[in-house]
Structures are given as C-alpha cells and as structure tokens.
Design an enzyme around this catalytic site. Sequence first.
Site, PDB file in Angstrom:
ATOM      1  N   LYS A 140      -2.612 -21.838 -42.890  1.00 48.69           N
ATOM      2  CA  LYS A 140      -2.447 -20.854 -41.819  1.00 48.69           C
ATOM      3  C   LYS A 140      -3.564 -19.815 -41.811  1.00 48.69           C
ATOM      4  O   LYS A 140      -3.765 -19.136 -40.813  1.00 48.69           O
ATOM      5  CB  LYS A 140      -1.082 -20.189 -41.911  1.00 48.69           C
ATOM      6  CG  LYS A 140       0.039 -21.145 -41.537  1.00 48.69           C
ATOM      7  CD  LYS A 140       1.386 -20.460 -41.437  1.00 48.69           C
ATOM      8  CE  LYS A 140       2.461 -21.432 -40.998  1.00 48.69           C
ATOM      9  NZ  LYS A 140       2.811 -22.398 -42.080  1.00 48.69           N
ATOM     10  N   ASP A 141      -4.303 -19.707 -42.917  1.00 50.46           N
ATOM     11  CA  ASP A 141      -5.437 -18.783 -42.947  1.00 50.46           C
ATOM     12  C   ASP A 141      -6.489 -19.134 -41.892  1.00 50.46           C
ATOM     13  O   ASP A 141      -7.117 -18.237 -41.332  1.00 50.46           O
ATOM     14  CB  ASP A 141      -6.084 -18.784 -44.335  1.00 50.46           C
ATOM     15  CG  ASP A 141      -5.264 -17.979 -45.349  1.00 50.46           C
ATOM     16  OD1 ASP A 141      -4.661 -16.969 -44.961  1.00 50.46           O
ATOM     17  OD2 ASP A 141      -5.238 -18.368 -46.528  1.00 50.46           O
TER      18      ASP A 141
END
Length: 435
Positions: A106-107
Amino acid sequence: MKFYSTNNKQTHVSFREAVLKGIADDGGLFMPNEIPKLPESFFREIEKYSFQEIGYEVAKFFIDDIDEQDLRRIINQAVSFPAPLVPLSENISVLELFHGPTLAFKDFGAQFLANLIEHYLKDEEKETLILVATSGDTGSAVANGFYEKRGIKVALLYPGGKVSKTQEQQLTTLGKNIFAFEVEGVFDDCQQLVKQAFHDNELKNIFSMTSANSINIARLLPQSFYYFEAYKQIKDKSLPFVISVPSGNFGNLTAGLIAQAMGLPIEKFIAAVNANDIFPKYLENGEYKPKDSVQTISNAMDVGNPSNFARIISLFDNDVESIRNTISSSSYSDEQTLSAIKEVKEQFGYTIDPHGAVGYLALKKYLENCENKNVNAVILETAHPSKFSEIVDEVLNEKTKMPERLSACLVKEKKSVLTQKDYASFKEALIKTIT
Ligand SMILES: *Cc1c(COP(=O)(O)O)cnc(C)c1O
C-alpha cells in the site's frame, strides 16, 4: 485521458478531478475511458528501463494534465523503493512489495497519491486537511506518504484498543504534520466522523479537505507499475506468465488487469482469498453475494464486499465467462494458511507472511490443475512477515528479523488525542489540535 464513473459511463472528468474527488458524485468508482496499448518495442526492451521509467511510460497515457518534468518527479518520489523478484524454485518466485516505509504494498499507492495531491493543491491558499479513518494499515501508509509535505495536515482516526500494538505505534509516532485521534468507538464510528467532517462548513472555511480513500484511482494506478517490473525481472520471457494476488478489496488485482490490458502478457491471474470467499463463489455460479466479513489471520483481506468488484465487471462489460478465462480464484482457511507458512519455509527456506501464504496456496492449486506446469509463476508478497510476527514466529518457532524502520518506531513515544465518538467532541479536539 478522461475518467468515467462505474455507475455512469457518460461521466467524464479529468485526472485531477478524479484524484481530488476520490469517489464520483453518483457513488461510482473512477476508471479511465480507455486503456492504451504500450508499443511492442517497450516490452522488447523492458530490461533497459528502470522501475521509475516504467512508471512514467505507464502513467503518461492516463495523466495528461501534469507536464512531463513534474510527472517524472512525482513518480520518482513515489517509486523510491525496489520490488525485487525473489526465486523460490525453478518456476515460482515472489515479488516482494514490502520495501516501503510501512512494509506493505500500500506504500506505492499512498506515496503516489500524496505526491499528486501536493502537486495539484500547491497553489491553494488554504491549508489542506487529509482525513483518514483507519482500522490499521492504510492509515500509516497514507500518513507516511504525506509526512512533512508543506501545506498539508493529516488527521488519522483509529478505534482505540482495536488496532494491534505495532499498528498503533506506526500511526501515533510520526509527529510533525501527522495527528492521530484515538476514538472511543469502532472503525465505523471513525468513518462516520470523517464523513461528517467533510460536510462541515466551518472546517471547509479553514481547510481544503480531501480524503485519501483506498478507492482513489491514484492509489490504483501505481500498483500496475510493479506488474511490469516483475515481468522485467523474469529471465525466460517465452514461458507463460501467471500471477497469484492475495486479495481483499481487489485493488491490486484490478491494477494487474490494467497492466494486462496495456499489453503485458499475463496468461492468468489467480485471486487468492481467505475465508472471505465472495469472489470464488461469484466465479463458480455467476452470482455476486456480498457478506459481512469474517476475521482471519490474513486480516488485510478480511473484506466481505470488495470495493473494486465494480471496476472488474466494468473492465469485462459484466461478462462472467471472460472474467473466468482471465482470473481463477480459490479460498483458504487459517489452518491451511499456517501450514503453508511452514511448507514455504521447509521447502524453499523463505519466510512468507500470512497474506503471501494464501497466495502460495492458490498458486499451488492452480498449478496442480494446469496441464502446462512449465510457467513463470509469481506470487505477490504483499507485506513483510515481521508485521505479523505473532503468527509467523509461532508457527516457525523462530524470531523473524524486523527491518530497522519498524523496530525504530516501536520504541518511540506514542502521541494521540483521545476523543469520544460523537461529532461535537471530535470536532473540538480536531480544531484544538491542528489549528
Ligand atoms: C491491503 C492488503 C491486501 C489486499 O489488497 P487488495 O488490493 O485490497 O485486494 C493484501 N495483503 C496485504 C498485506 C494488504 O495490506
């Protein structure tokens, strides 16, 4: 490129509008009006491109309201950590997507979204306030994306006592422009407070407000970059390429479908799910029946009504048969997941996290039923195993090494503002803390 709403194909908004709105006025999700094919030469010469250059070649078709220099800078800042392909065996590899600040894929989306919002709102007179309700991981990825961005403040709302200790440390120790609010309630209360704040005229007078919702198209787009990056690292590109995607809201899988539509030769997607088995059921009988989610040890995939389902059926014009031809799917229990963590360690010497382990199981099943086993099979390893050390360490009976960036935040002092779950209390705490 313009973007339509999955609820109405006649809507046409710019990329900027799609990003700043997050969700269409009619409640639909934004999708690009068309998906361009990349030239054959790009695929032939892909090994010459850096990960960041790949990102630019993909993104430039969708984003035409930012000039080249700025777009390259935004991508370079967002794609600032690698996605290495690590072989487990002759034909199975894992694509490690956990080298970012919060150790999960998700970064990529959060960093890209943050840099875009900073760019689009740089000339705003008002400060920007990003409000995020989080049940754990999303909040810290988003907060890290916006960390130290000028003119932007982030308010994270999380349910007190309902997130893991590690997650709470990740949410509450950044400081600077990131403010954590510990709500005496559940995740739904946090979400409700965010919704109400968006309609609050007094706040709108002080701030320009945006959400960093997981359904934002800007979170999805950069996730397609690493499917190309995986292909780049495959040695024998003549073999069929199959890819197993541990799935919850199906954002990652949708990003893969976009990469495939752009010409990336993916033979099959394997949607790996835990006990939340809405998608494999849908493939089986053609009926989409959302359910309440059930809790599992691969908790980032505990989703009973995957938000990106609307995008998937829109890509396939609602044709179940062609979805079946492209995606296969299977579901696994916690017990099976635990044995898979053990098996991957024993057979390949690799420590896999519970989400990746579900991906491994689904891939294994696919290969068992597949005539041609001579393929390049890739499992997306969506998080670092040390994020789930309570589970992984116990089943492997060893201590998983924790990257420095996580252990460092575990010993920092927690800073959060405690608030009750009614809007008046929250608003008072918010205004006192951030203005
Ligand atoms: C969010 C998440 C998933 C699920 O991804 P979707 O895009 O929601 O399908 C899988 N694994 C991890 C570790 C996650 O954080």
